[in-house]
Design an enzyme around this catalytic site. Structure first.
Site: not given
Ligand code: NAD
Length: 475
Positions: A281, A226, A378, A175, A247-248, A172, A149
């Site tokens: 988020c 997530s 969410e 993708e 950081e979810l 990483k 995002n």
């Protein structure tokens, strides 16, 4: 495709190609490029390179580190138009928001770079002849996982923190939106970052995280994404005794008190909700509006949302772009159908736009019952859920009833209300009378299922360090 960069891995100071998977433009479902997937031996090379990178970078003076980081952000600022175009192509957000994200990523890294020069220790007084020195040292190689995002500012958070503290990093990135990270790494290469300090890989996320996290040289895990994946990765990190920054997800409440102007607050709320089509988020989602102004707030929010222009983000006339992938459309459809079945009113939006590209309008779900799935899961999309409340106490109780605790917003002119909210709302970040959840200099992160550790501010940088106490008895 013009303005979309070639996608490569970056390992030990060199770019590598590999077979991989297509990257889809969410505006028209065309293929933009191919993201390369790292093999096991690419990952082993990245680990070896990051170990060597750490040896070099941890012994580089903080002022020199800051100079290189700032040079890289200067290069990025000079390329803002190309970078913003690539971001809109792969992620969908309007160009104006893409530009802001790049500037924000630069600001974060610049602030971290300067703060990296002030990672002070302490001297603790002891008995005569004894000196206790508390040192803060860079933790080592960081394994970082960033989401789709925010293709630029999320990698920037992790790269800025790690490099400013003297760590090396294997990033990483997503993708689905890989270009932002490729362009960021390119800027650091040109700025003269030593080989191995910043490595970039892509692949099947679970294969990469499950291989990298247990490796002895990896000393810290940082993940944005997530809650279920965060729980899985922090358990893996814990099993190997690695600290983690998680950081979810969030499910941000907005407290709209009856001492504010409902129309003006609704106008700000619609803009806040439309940002990145709600795929944020900290997106404002559960609007708890006091009875006296609920109807006027709902009407004004509906008008603002209905007037919002949705379309290809490359066209400056559009205020909202497509959702980033088809999964989000399916999620919006499921949550809206469930809310309707339980008695909620859709006052605007509620249906996918067209059948090519992932367009979904800003949707106002009024009178939503507490048991609707959208109130507990969410949405991560452009749904504004409006709930009528009699008192601030009721709103706070409802807000705290979910397992999330990332950001919250409140609109009030009452010092008493503000104080109650500051004391009682269970979140890491509360913003009163505005919709900015974080800045470079403030610590950002969650409580409860929204995670732990912080990004940004002094607290964020400290997560990339370890404390060592040296007790020295003078001979
Ligand atoms: P998802 O749970 O499949 O993936 C979320 C992110 O984690 C993606 O970036 C994915 O690449 C990564 N990921 C998944 N499995 C992984 C693994 N085993 N190891 C390492 N990385 C892994 O969901 P999704 O459909 O991509 O996104 C939707 C949900 O993700 C939303 O509901 C939202 O809660 C969450 N999300 C949160 C943020 C955030 O900023 N906190 C960002 C993106 C997505």
């Amino acid at each position: 495709m013009t303005n979309y960069p070639a996608l490569k891995l970056h390992i030990g100071g060199a770019w590598r190609t590999a077979d991989g998977a297509p990257v889809i433009n969410p505006a028209d479902e065309s293929v933009l490029g191919t993201v390369p997937h790292a093999s096991r031996s690419d990952l082993d090379d990245a680990l070896a390179a990051a170990e060597e990178g750490f040896r070099v970078w941890s012994r580089t003076a903080p002022a020199k580190r800051a100079e290189i980081i700032t040079k890289a952000t200067g290069i990025m600022r000079g390329r803002i138009e190309d970078m913003a175009t690539a971001m809109t192509l792969e992620q969908g957000k309007p160009l104006a928001q893409a530009r802001l994200e790049i500037l924000r990523g630069c600001e974060i890294m610049e602030w971290d770079a300067q703060e990296g020069r002030r990672i002070y220790g302490r001297i603790i007084p002891g008995e005569p002849g004894m000196r206790h020195s508390v040192l803060r040292q860079p933790i080592g190689v960081v394994a970082a996982f960033s989401p789709w995002n925010f293709p630029m500012s999320s990698p920037a958070r992790k790269v800025g923190g790690a490099l400013s503290a003297g760590c090396s990093i294997i990033l990483k990135a997503s993708e689905e939106t890989p270009a932002g990270a490729v362009q960021l790494v390119q800027a650091f290469v040109e700025a003269g970052l030593p080989a191995g300090v910043l490595n970039l890989v892509f692949g099947k996320p679970s294969d990469i995280s499950e291989y990298l996290i247990p490796q002895p040289s990896v000393r810290l895990v940082t993940f944005t994404g997530s809650v279920p994946v965060g729980k899985h990765l922090s358990a893996l990190a814990g099993a190997h005794m690695k600290p983690a920054i998680m950081e979810l997800g969030g499910h941000s409440p907005v407290f709209v008190c009856d001492d504010v102007d409902p129309a003006a607050t609704a106008a700000k709320s619609a803009i806040g909700k439309s940002r990145n089509a709600g795929q944020v988020c900290v997106s404002p989602t559960r609007f708890f509006v006091q009875d006296a102004i609920y109807d006027r707030f709902t009407e004004a929010f509906t008008e603002q949302a209905a007037a919002m222009t949705v379309g290809n983000g490359l066209d400056p006339a559009n205020q909202m772009g497509p959702l980033a992938n088809e999964r989000r459309i399916a999620a919006m459809e499921m949550l809206v159908a469930d809310a309707k079945a339980r008695g909620a009113r859709i006052t605007t939006g509620g249906n996918r736009i067209g059948n090519r590209g992932y367009y979904y309008p800003l949707t106002v779900v009024a009178d939503i019952p507490d048991d609707a799935r959208a109130m507990r899961e969410e949405p991560f999309g452009p749904l504004a859920l409006l709930s009528r409340v009699r008192s601030l106490d009721e709103a706070i109780e409802k807000a705290n009833s979910v397992p999330y605790g990332l950001a919250a917003y409140a609109f009030t002119n009452s010092a008493r209300n503000a104080d109650q909210l500051a004391e009682r709302v269970e979140v890491g970040n509360l913003s009163i009378n505005h919709f900015v959840a974080s800045s470079a200099e403030t610590p950002f992160g969650g409580v409860k299922d929204s995670g732990f550790g912080r990004e940004g501010g002094v607290e964020g940088l400290q997560c990339y360090t370890v404390v060592k106490n040296v007790s020295h008895l003078m001979a």
